[in-house]
Write a protein that holds these residues in place. Structure first.
Motif, PDB file in Angstrom:
ATOM      1  N   ARG A 171      10.902   2.383   6.840  1.00 30.33           N
ATOM      2  CA  ARG A 171      10.786   1.425   7.943  1.00 30.33           C
ATOM      3  C   ARG A 171       9.351   0.969   8.173  1.00 30.33           C
ATOM      4  NH1 ARG A 171      14.170   4.633  12.443  1.00 30.33           N
ATOM      5  NH2 ARG A 171      13.157   6.358  11.300  1.00 30.33           N
ATOM      6  N   GLN A 172       8.365   1.746   7.762  1.00 22.67           N
ATOM      7  CA  GLN A 172       6.957   1.356   7.906  1.00 22.67           C
ATOM      8  C   GLN A 172       6.289   1.184   6.538  1.00 22.67           C
ATOM      9  OE1 GLN A 172       5.738   0.714  10.957  1.00 22.67           O
ATOM     10  NE2 GLN A 172       7.768   1.234  11.758  1.00 22.67           N
ATOM     11  N   ALA A 173       7.070   0.797   5.543  1.00 24.97           N
ATOM     12  CA  ALA A 173       6.550   0.690   4.179  1.00 24.97           C
ATOM     13  C   ALA A 173       5.507  -0.416   4.066  1.00 24.97           C
ATOM     14  CB  ALA A 173       7.684   0.437   3.203  1.00 24.97           C
ATOM     15  N   SER A 174       4.504  -0.203   3.190  1.00 23.57           N
ATOM     16  CA  SER A 174       3.444  -1.197   3.033  1.00 23.57           C
ATOM     17  C   SER A 174       2.625  -0.885   1.789  1.00 23.57           C
ATOM     18  CB  SER A 174       2.523  -1.184   4.267  1.00 23.57           C
ATOM     19  OG  SER A 174       1.399  -2.024   4.075  1.00 23.57           O
ATOM     20  N   THR A 175       2.066  -1.944   1.180  1.00 26.23           N
ATOM     21  CA  THR A 175       1.103  -1.767   0.085  1.00 26.23           C
ATOM     22  C   THR A 175      -0.321  -2.046   0.544  1.00 26.23           C
ATOM     23  OG1 THR A 175       1.326  -4.073  -0.638  1.00 26.23           O
ATOM     24  CG2 THR A 175       2.814  -2.446  -1.654  1.00 26.23           C
ATOM     25  N   THR A 176      -0.517  -2.231   1.831  1.00 25.08           N
ATOM     26  CA  THR A 176      -1.848  -2.579   2.321  1.00 25.08           C
ATOM     27  C   THR A 176      -2.793  -1.381   2.244  1.00 25.08           C
ATOM     28  OG1 THR A 176      -1.235  -2.049   4.608  1.00 25.08           O
ATOM     29  CG2 THR A 176      -0.950  -4.334   3.873  1.00 25.08           C
ATOM     30  N   THR A 177      -4.075  -1.705   2.101  1.00 26.86           N
ATOM     31  CA  THR A 177      -5.115  -0.679   2.067  1.00 26.86           C
ATOM     32  C   THR A 177      -6.413  -1.318   2.518  1.00 26.86           C
ATOM     33  OG1 THR A 177      -6.133   1.033   0.671  1.00 26.86           O
ATOM     34  CG2 THR A 177      -5.745  -1.116  -0.356  1.00 26.86           C
TER      35      THR A 177
ATOM     36  N   LEU B 265      11.593   3.103  -5.666  1.00 23.38           N
ATOM     37  CA  LEU B 265      12.435   4.019  -6.439  1.00 23.38           C
ATOM     38  C   LEU B 265      11.828   5.418  -6.541  1.00 23.38           C
ATOM     39  CD1 LEU B 265      13.612   1.594  -9.267  1.00 23.38           C
ATOM     40  CD2 LEU B 265      14.849   2.293  -7.209  1.00 23.38           C
ATOM     41  N   ALA B 266      10.512   5.521  -6.352  1.00 17.07           N
ATOM     42  CA  ALA B 266       9.862   6.833  -6.392  1.00 17.07           C
ATOM     43  C   ALA B 266       9.851   7.519  -5.032  1.00 17.07           C
ATOM     44  CB  ALA B 266       8.435   6.703  -6.916  1.00 17.07           C
ATOM     45  N   GLY B 267      10.267   6.803  -3.996  1.00 14.34           N
ATOM     46  CA  GLY B 267      10.299   7.401  -2.674  1.00 14.34           C
ATOM     47  C   GLY B 267       8.939   7.528  -2.026  1.00 14.34           C
ATOM     48  N   THR B 268       8.092   6.504  -2.208  1.00 17.34           N
ATOM     49  CA  THR B 268       6.744   6.512  -1.631  1.00 17.34           C
ATOM     50  C   THR B 268       6.553   5.234  -0.809  1.00 17.34           C
ATOM     51  OG1 THR B 268       5.910   5.586  -3.721  1.00 17.34           O
ATOM     52  CG2 THR B 268       5.737   7.970  -3.421  1.00 17.34           C
ATOM     53  N   PRO B 269       6.832   5.270   0.476  1.00 13.25           N
ATOM     54  CA  PRO B 269       6.797   4.043   1.288  1.00 13.25           C
ATOM     55  C   PRO B 269       5.420   3.397   1.401  1.00 13.25           C
ATOM     56  CG  PRO B 269       8.017   5.790   2.400  1.00 13.25           C
ATOM     57  CD  PRO B 269       7.337   6.419   1.232  1.00 13.25           C
ATOM     58  N   THR B 270       4.359   4.201   1.367  1.00  8.94           N
ATOM     59  CA  THR B 270       3.010   3.654   1.501  1.00  8.94           C
ATOM     60  C   THR B 270       2.140   4.177   0.367  1.00  8.94           C
ATOM     61  OG1 THR B 270       2.089   5.449   2.821  1.00  8.94           O
ATOM     62  CG2 THR B 270       3.299   3.725   4.015  1.00  8.94           C
TER      63      THR B 270
END
Length: 385
Positions: A72-78, A355-360
């Protein structure tokens, strides 16, 4: 206006439907290039051991997914050097881009801006750094090759400061060119009109007088290579954060941190300088271990898939640089191709994270990987230095 006779016009008015990966861009681009230009871009040094290892090493690393994670809080930001990034991707400095497209870096910067991707502009760009900055891209970095003396080097840096570049990258792993045998055999030469625009008008040093027993390389070229004192002087004379590119040895990574550099780019120059080096993915964990958790550590060389980006992040990289693929995409479809290439890589990274289960990005770590050479996770794997 410089001539473009070496550039074969793209037969595509839009991105070909068959391009669905970075490898597809390479397949489409290479037949469009003059043979010697193709060899210049895609060859490595000597026997190309490092060039091949840059890809094969990724294949030895597996992914260990974790199921039932909350997205629900997934993101690729950094954030990098204090600036927000939409995704952990940057365009590496790549020289002479008018070899493959009339607009060269002017097209590349448009593609980078469309995908909100920082671009590192090469000293050896085909267009002036001022003209590239005029695109309005808000996050440009300048890559410096040391220019034989402090005055000429600093003049380039001051130009970058004046037109709004955000960071300075100094490349230290190529004080002399490696012997790229495939390029030599092809008879490569820069076509008429492809110039190093930022160096026009810069005085060339007179050849250093050598005695009969001296080495042109060791006693000639290397005498003008930057020293530790030069690096510290440069750092003291620019307001830009300085990152060092070309680090392979973890001890060097720690030394540059202790010297107050803003970050380190783990790179073997895409296999184009010294053959026999390890791949960057093989040393990134040891470099991270050396500098600790909070020091900016970037990686280039060999990235072709979103899974590669994922693996590099898991082993300690904060962000990834993309080199040759930007030329392949630029060849095929100009600015649109560069933007599409970046979108493909971004989408692949997001699918891998899902698919790897890593939201962020913070969820990606050694526990996300498997060492395929032995049945253990990288969380328990101690890299050999």
């Amino acid at each position: 206006m410089p001539d473009n006779q070496h550039i074969q016009s793209s037969p595509y008015s839009q991105i070909p439907a068959g391009i669905v990966s970075l490898a597809d861009y390479e397949t489409h681009a290479l037949p469009m290039l003059r043979t010697d230009i193709r060899e210049y871009i895609d060859s490595g040094v000597a026997d190309e051991i490092t060039l091949r290892r840059n890809r094969s090493a990724f294949e030895q690393i597996g992914i260990s997914p974790s199921l039932l994670q909350d997205f629900r809080q997934a993101s690729t930001t950094t954030r990098l050097l204090g600036y927000p990034l939409a995704h952990p991707l940057l365009l590496a400095p790549v020289a002479h881009q008018r070899l493959v497209h009339t607009d060269g870096e002017l097209a590349t910067v448009r593609g980078a801006a469309a995908l909100d991707t920082p671009m590192i502009v090469s000293t050896l760009a085909s267009y002036r750094l001022e003209d590239i900055a005029a695109s309005g891209h808000p996050n440009l970095w300048f890559q410096l090759y040391w220019q034989h003396n402090r005055e000429n080097s600093l003049a380039l840096v001051k130009r970058a400061e004046a037109c709004g570049y955000q960071a300075l990258v100094i490349t230290l792993d190529a004080p002399v060119n490696g012997l790229r045998n495939r390029t030599q055999r092809s008879g490569f030469h820069l076509p008429a009109g492809v110039i190093e625009a930022n160096l026009q008008g810069q005085p060339h040093p007179a050849p250093r007088p050598l005695d009969a027993h001296a080495s042109v390389i060791l006693n000639g070229f290397m005498v003008d290579a930057p020293t530790l004192a030069d690096l510290q002087w440069l750092q003291a004379n620019t307001r830009l954060p300085v990152l060092v590119k070309g680090v392979i040895n973890p001890a060097d990574a720690l030394r540059f941190k202790e010297l107050g550099m803003a970050g380190v780019i783990v790179s073997n120059h895409g296999g184009r300088t010294l053959d026999g080096l390890p791949s960057t993915i093989e040393v990134i964990a040891a470099c991270r271990q050396a500098v600790g958790p909070d020091f900016p550590l970037l990686l280039d060389s060999g990235i072709r898939r979103g899974t590669d980006v994922f693996k590099a992040l898991a082993l300690g990289a904060n962000a990834i640089l993309i080199g040759r693929p930007q030329l392949h995409a630029l060849t095929v479809a100009g600015a649109l191709g560069v933007a599409h290439m970046l979108k493909l890589l971004r989408d692949e990274l997001e699918i891998t994270m899902a698919l790897a289960g890593t939201p962020t990005l913070a969820d990606i770590g050694p526990q996300s990987l498997l060492n395929l050479a032995s049945p253990q996770t990288f969380a328990a794997f101690q890299p050999s230095l």
